[in-house]
Design a protein around this motif. Structure first.
Motif, PDB file in Angstrom:
ATOM      1  N   GLU A 119       0.844  -1.200   0.000  1.00  0.00           N
ATOM      2  CA  GLU A 119       0.000   0.000   0.000  1.00  0.00           C
ATOM      3  C   GLU A 119       0.873   1.242   0.000  1.00  0.00           C
ATOM      4  OE1 GLU A 119      -3.829   1.945   2.330  1.00  0.00           O
ATOM      5  OE2 GLU A 119      -2.760   0.277   3.245  1.00  0.00           O
ATOM      6  N   ILE A 120       0.496   2.198  -0.847  1.00  0.00           N
ATOM      7  CA  ILE A 120       1.206   3.468  -0.932  1.00  0.00           C
ATOM      8  C   ILE A 120       0.209   4.572  -0.646  1.00  0.00           C
ATOM      9  CG2 ILE A 120       2.528   4.999  -2.435  1.00  0.00           C
ATOM     10  CD1 ILE A 120       2.968   2.110  -3.965  1.00  0.00           C
ATOM     11  N   ALA A 121       0.360   5.193   0.513  1.00  0.00           N
ATOM     12  CA  ALA A 121      -0.519   6.296   0.897  1.00  0.00           C
ATOM     13  C   ALA A 121       0.035   7.574   0.276  1.00  0.00           C
ATOM     14  CB  ALA A 121      -0.587   6.416   2.407  1.00  0.00           C
ATOM     15  N   VAL A 122      -0.752   8.185  -0.590  1.00  0.00           N
ATOM     16  CA  VAL A 122      -0.287   9.353  -1.309  1.00  0.00           C
ATOM     17  C   VAL A 122      -0.713  10.632  -0.609  1.00  0.00           C
ATOM     18  CG1 VAL A 122      -0.410  10.603  -3.492  1.00  0.00           C
ATOM     19  CG2 VAL A 122      -0.194   8.132  -3.490  1.00  0.00           C
ATOM     20  N   GLU A 123      -1.972  10.692  -0.228  1.00  0.00           N
ATOM     21  CA  GLU A 123      -2.460  11.875   0.471  1.00  0.00           C
ATOM     22  C   GLU A 123      -3.714  11.508   1.237  1.00  0.00           C
ATOM     23  OE1 GLU A 123      -2.833  14.651  -2.679  1.00  0.00           O
ATOM     24  OE2 GLU A 123      -4.455  13.582  -3.641  1.00  0.00           O
ATOM     25  N   GLY A 124      -3.779  11.888   2.473  1.00  0.00           N
ATOM     26  CA  GLY A 124      -4.960  11.641   3.291  1.00  0.00           C
ATOM     27  C   GLY A 124      -5.489  10.229   3.146  1.00  0.00           C
ATOM     28  N   ALA A 125      -6.700  10.132   2.671  1.00  0.00           N
ATOM     29  CA  ALA A 125      -7.345   8.829   2.536  1.00  0.00           C
ATOM     30  C   ALA A 125      -7.053   8.173   1.187  1.00  0.00           C
ATOM     31  CB  ALA A 125      -8.855   8.992   2.709  1.00  0.00           C
ATOM     32  N   ARG A 126      -6.286   8.824   0.327  1.00  0.00           N
ATOM     33  CA  ARG A 126      -6.005   8.294  -1.018  1.00  0.00           C
ATOM     34  C   ARG A 126      -4.824   7.331  -0.968  1.00  0.00           C
ATOM     35  NH1 ARG A 126      -8.711   7.782  -5.764  1.00  0.00           N
ATOM     36  NH2 ARG A 126      -7.321   7.975  -7.522  1.00  0.00           N
ATOM     37  N   SER A 127      -5.094   6.079  -1.268  1.00  0.00           N
ATOM     38  CA  SER A 127      -4.051   5.059  -1.305  1.00  0.00           C
ATOM     39  C   SER A 127      -4.070   4.340  -2.637  1.00  0.00           C
ATOM     40  CB  SER A 127      -4.256   4.011  -0.202  1.00  0.00           C
ATOM     41  OG  SER A 127      -3.974   4.544   1.052  1.00  0.00           O
ATOM     42  N   TYR A 128      -2.897   3.885  -3.025  1.00  0.00           N
ATOM     43  CA  TYR A 128      -2.744   3.033  -4.195  1.00  0.00           C
ATOM     44  C   TYR A 128      -2.151   1.721  -3.713  1.00  0.00           C
ATOM     45  CZ  TYR A 128      -3.570   7.113  -7.093  1.00  0.00           C
ATOM     46  OH  TYR A 128      -4.146   8.201  -7.678  1.00  0.00           O
ATOM     47  N   PHE A 129      -2.369   0.678  -4.489  1.00  0.00           N
ATOM     48  CA  PHE A 129      -1.852  -0.635  -4.147  1.00  0.00           C
ATOM     49  C   PHE A 129      -0.940  -1.072  -5.281  1.00  0.00           C
ATOM     50  CE2 PHE A 129      -5.611   0.090  -1.753  1.00  0.00           C
ATOM     51  CZ  PHE A 129      -5.318  -0.409  -0.498  1.00  0.00           C
ATOM     52  N   ASP A 130       0.264  -1.476  -4.920  1.00  0.00           N
ATOM     53  CA  ASP A 130       1.314  -1.792  -5.870  1.00  0.00           C
ATOM     54  C   ASP A 130       1.500  -3.304  -5.926  1.00  0.00           C
ATOM     55  OD1 ASP A 130       3.590  -1.808  -7.476  1.00  0.00           O
ATOM     56  OD2 ASP A 130       4.650  -0.298  -6.292  1.00  0.00           O
ATOM     57  N   THR A 131       1.454  -3.880  -7.125  1.00  0.00           N
ATOM     58  CA  THR A 131       1.676  -5.321  -7.259  1.00  0.00           C
ATOM     59  C   THR A 131       3.160  -5.659  -7.153  1.00  0.00           C
ATOM     60  OG1 THR A 131       1.739  -5.134  -9.670  1.00  0.00           O
ATOM     61  CG2 THR A 131      -0.397  -5.679  -8.666  1.00  0.00           C
ATOM     62  N   ASN A 132       4.025  -4.660  -7.261  1.00  0.00           N
ATOM     63  CA  ASN A 132       5.463  -4.855  -7.080  1.00  0.00           C
ATOM     64  C   ASN A 132       5.770  -4.613  -5.603  1.00  0.00           C
ATOM     65  OD1 ASN A 132       8.240  -4.762  -6.960  1.00  0.00           O
ATOM     66  ND2 ASN A 132       8.474  -3.228  -8.553  1.00  0.00           N
ATOM     67  N   THR A 133       6.004  -5.673  -4.857  1.00  0.00           N
ATOM     68  CA  THR A 133       6.183  -5.546  -3.408  1.00  0.00           C
ATOM     69  C   THR A 133       7.644  -5.347  -3.008  1.00  0.00           C
ATOM     70  OG1 THR A 133       6.282  -7.952  -3.164  1.00  0.00           O
ATOM     71  CG2 THR A 133       4.112  -6.894  -2.895  1.00  0.00           C
ATOM     72  N   SER A 134       8.553  -5.257  -3.970  1.00  0.00           N
ATOM     73  CA  SER A 134       9.954  -5.014  -3.633  1.00  0.00           C
ATOM     74  C   SER A 134      10.115  -3.574  -3.123  1.00  0.00           C
ATOM     75  CB  SER A 134      10.850  -5.234  -4.846  1.00  0.00           C
ATOM     76  OG  SER A 134      10.614  -4.236  -5.816  1.00  0.00           O
ATOM     77  N   GLN A 135      11.212  -3.328  -2.414  1.00  0.00           N
ATOM     78  CA  GLN A 135      11.479  -1.983  -1.903  1.00  0.00           C
ATOM     79  C   GLN A 135      11.841  -1.074  -3.072  1.00  0.00           C
ATOM     80  OE1 GLN A 135      11.178  -0.709   1.218  1.00  0.00           O
ATOM     81  NE2 GLN A 135      11.770   1.265   0.420  1.00  0.00           N
ATOM     82  N   HIS A 136      10.993  -0.097  -3.348  1.00  0.00           N
ATOM     83  CA  HIS A 136      11.260   0.881  -4.392  1.00  0.00           C
ATOM     84  C   HIS A 136      10.453   2.141  -4.096  1.00  0.00           C
ATOM     85  CE1 HIS A 136       7.604  -1.104  -5.817  1.00  0.00           C
ATOM     86  NE2 HIS A 136       7.371  -0.030  -6.565  1.00  0.00           N
ATOM     87  N   HIS A 137      10.731   3.181  -4.839  1.00  0.00           N
ATOM     88  CA  HIS A 137      10.110   4.483  -4.600  1.00  0.00           C
ATOM     89  C   HIS A 137       9.298   4.901  -5.822  1.00  0.00           C
ATOM     90  CE1 HIS A 137      12.620   4.458  -1.077  1.00  0.00           C
ATOM     91  NE2 HIS A 137      13.654   4.187  -1.850  1.00  0.00           N
ATOM     92  N   HIS A 138       8.606   6.038  -5.701  1.00  0.00           N
ATOM     93  CA  HIS A 138       7.644   6.424  -6.741  1.00  0.00           C
ATOM     94  C   HIS A 138       7.668   7.911  -7.060  1.00  0.00           C
ATOM     95  CE1 HIS A 138       5.972   2.712  -5.010  1.00  0.00           C
ATOM     96  NE2 HIS A 138       5.619   2.465  -6.246  1.00  0.00           N
ATOM     97  N   PHE A 139       7.321   8.209  -8.315  1.00  0.00           N
ATOM     98  CA  PHE A 139       6.920   9.540  -8.720  1.00  0.00           C
ATOM     99  C   PHE A 139       5.401   9.549  -8.649  1.00  0.00           C
ATOM    100  CE2 PHE A 139      10.862   9.413 -11.381  1.00  0.00           C
ATOM    101  CZ  PHE A 139      11.484  10.542 -10.857  1.00  0.00           C
ATOM    102  N   PHE A 140       4.824  10.633  -8.128  1.00  0.00           N
ATOM    103  CA  PHE A 140       3.378  10.817  -8.155  1.00  0.00           C
ATOM    104  C   PHE A 140       3.115  11.997  -9.072  1.00  0.00           C
ATOM    105  CE2 PHE A 140      -0.559  12.827  -6.551  1.00  0.00           C
ATOM    106  CZ  PHE A 140      -1.429  11.775  -6.781  1.00  0.00           C
ATOM    107  N   ILE A 141       2.386  11.764 -10.147  1.00  0.00           N
ATOM    108  CA  ILE A 141       2.124  12.820 -11.121  1.00  0.00           C
ATOM    109  C   ILE A 141       0.876  13.583 -10.706  1.00  0.00           C
ATOM    110  CG2 ILE A 141       1.717  13.359 -13.552  1.00  0.00           C
ATOM    111  CD1 ILE A 141       3.153  10.718 -14.205  1.00  0.00           C
TER     112      ILE A 141
END
Length: 181
Positions: A119-141
């Motif tokens: 689970e990647i919490a982006v802002e407040g109640a907005r979460s995304y779920f990533d099928t890639n469970t390895s340790q990595h980071h993200h750009f949020f557009i």
């Protein structure tokens, strides 16, 4: 009804018993057309088959219910990706697999608790779920509400000491970007 077998691929139109739950059947044709469409572009299409998903759920300690198998197939049909609960709910609707939003949320959180998703919490109640469970980071557009994996190593200096009796388990870096104007 045909039994799931690693020797025989499940085909659209098959009705298969999921696990030992004879009363809990998944009609593959309900999601089959959508899965076939998604899997045609996927390098890991077999990860989204009902047979492999049922086995994956069992290994994670989850009972392979009709809803979990179908939602799991939709999640993994395109390989690594980022989805919100609303996105997955819409995909299930388009695949003519009626499922409540509560079931989607519950399934996503169960998959996260067992390590199948991150689970990647982006802002407040907005979460995304990533099928890639390895340790990595993200750009949020910004403006597109979309995540992209950062493939490069990120150096983080001066991580604070955790409170007494605790240790750092992991950390996530989310770099917010927007289109240049």
């Amino acid at each position: 009804m045909k039994a799931l077998s690693p020797d025989r691929p499940t085909r659209v139109g098959d009705t298969v018993a999921v696990g030992d739950l004879a009363d809990n059947e998944l009609s593959v044709d309900r999601v089959g057309d959508r899965l076939a469409e998604l899997q045609s572009d996927s390098p890991v299409a077999s990860a989204g088959t009902p047979a492999s998903m049922a086995e994956r759920l069992r290994k994670a300690g989850l009972r392979p219910t009709r809803q979990r198998v179908a939602l799991g197939c939709l999640l993994y049909a395109r390989g690594h990706r980022h989805v919100s609960a609303e996105m997955l709910h819409e995909e299930a609707r388009q695949a003519q697999f009626p499922v409540s939003m509560a079931t989607v949320y519950n399934t996503l959180h169960q998959f996260t608790e067992t390590g199948l998703l991150r689970e990647i919490a982006v802002e407040g109640a907005r979460s995304y779920f990533d099928t890639n469970t390895s340790q990595h980071h993200h750009f949020f557009i910004e403006g597109e509400n979309r995540l992209i994996d950062i493939d490069e190593e990120i150096a983080v200096d001066n991580i604070p000491e955790p409170p007494p009796g605790m240790c750092v388990e992991s950390f996530q870096v989310i770099v917010r970007v927007r289109a240049r104007t």
